[in-house]
Design an enzyme around this catalytic site. Structure first.
Site, PDB file in Angstrom:
ATOM      1  CE1 TYR A 143       9.468  17.677  21.289  1.00 17.42           C
ATOM      2  CE2 TYR A 143       9.282  17.457  23.668  1.00 17.42           C
ATOM      3  CZ  TYR A 143       8.789  17.202  22.409  1.00 17.42           C
ATOM      4  OH  TYR A 143       7.630  16.494  22.253  1.00 17.42           O
ATOM      5  CE  LYS A 172      10.793  14.593  19.640  1.00 17.33           C
ATOM      6  NZ  LYS A 172      10.558  13.710  20.805  1.00 17.33           N
TER       7      LYS A 172
END
Length: 299
Positions: A143, A172
């Site tokens: 992330y 992400k």
């Protein structure tokens, strides 16, 4: 994306980021979790859930509470339902504890975030990810959230991690969208095995059609579940015109949520719909009465 590429993916391309229920005082509502999970699965028809990410306010919970959340969610969802655990912690040992708890609970994967506030270097980010990844077998996507953590996972760092940690299969990217195609260049033929998520709903058309993204963990799907799923399905089935038209119609509605406070708005609307979504722990506040009047149009 071809059928062969889809079969190589470790993660489904669309999931909803679940909120975590807290009291007005900011305490975790353990008893509300099962009913909330059932609401997502049965009412919102979520194909998968991301638990305890930014939308799940993971840093408002202790490590023990987050492990308890994982277990209750896993016990409530049917076996095999795709669940992804948000994992990020100030210390590597705590991130390892969370990752191992997610694996024990039967989660399908982990979203591993950078330790917030501490501003690790690229060398330190790489070591952190490798140290966590080697303790579990389930797939991981990283992330990259520089606005929240203050640091960026550089494309070269991701590619280097992926060459060492054989269970890192995705990114992400909510920082610099140009990073996605750069990572793909660095990965070469192996890029087809990796999933590239955004968490920015209103920009998904551009992300998917031009910037190399292949999936989304949606926040707006908490409110516009059918519309977001339909828009993503259109785009992924090469019905770009229909997908773009639907997303264009959703953007002003999503902007209303953003103006009122995205997470606060989502929880307010979910409560109005009968879901035990709880509140945001202070200092975050419920939307103003003026904003609530606008949000009521989505209830």
């Amino acid at each position: 994306m071809s059928q062969q590429q889809q079969q190589q993916q470790q993660f489904i391309s669309y999931s909803i980021a679940m909120v975590t229920p807290f009291t007005l005082e900011g305490d975790l509502c353990i008893d509300s979790i099962p009913e909330l999970v059932k609401f997502y699965i049965n009412k919102l028809e979520a194909p998968g859930l991301l638990i305890s990410g930014s939308t799940g306010e993971q840093h408002c919970m202790t490590i023990a509470e987050r492990k308890q959340l994982y277990q209750i969610v896993a016990d409530t969802a049917s076996k095999g339902f795709p669940l992804y655990a948000g994992v990020a912690a100030f210390k590597t040992k705590d991130a390892i504890e969370l990752a191992q708890a997610a694996q024990r609970s039967g989660f399908a994967g982990i979203m591993l975030g950078v330790p917030p506030y501490r501003l690790p270097s690229q060398r330190e980010i790489k070591q952190y990810v490798i140290d966590v990844a080697k303790t579990v077998k389930i797939p991981i996507f990283l992330y990259n959230n520089p606005s929240g953590n203050g640091v960026q996972i550089e494309p070269e760092t991701y590619a280097s991690i992926a060459s060492i940690a054989d269970n890192v299969y995705g990114l992400k990217e909510v920082g610099n969208p140009a990073n996605v195609n750069r990572v793909k260049e660095l990965l070469g033929d192996k890029a087809a095995q990796h999933t590239f998520f955004t968490g920015t709903d209103e920009e998904y058309v551009e992300a998917y059609t031009a910037q190399g993204y292949t999936g989304i963990t949606t926040v707006a799907g908490n409110v516009f579940s059918k519309e977001m799923k339909q828009a993503v399905d259109y785009l992924h089935n090469n019905q770009t015109k229909e997908g773009k038209e639907l997303m264009v119609s959703l953007v002003p509605k999503i902007q209303v949520l953003l103006d009122a406070g995205l997470l606060q708005s989502v929880k307010y609307i979910l409560r109005k719909r009968g879901a035990p979504a709880g509140f945001c722990p202070p200092p975050l506040l419920d939307p103003t009465e003026e904003h609530k009047a606008l949000l009521d149009a989505f209830v």
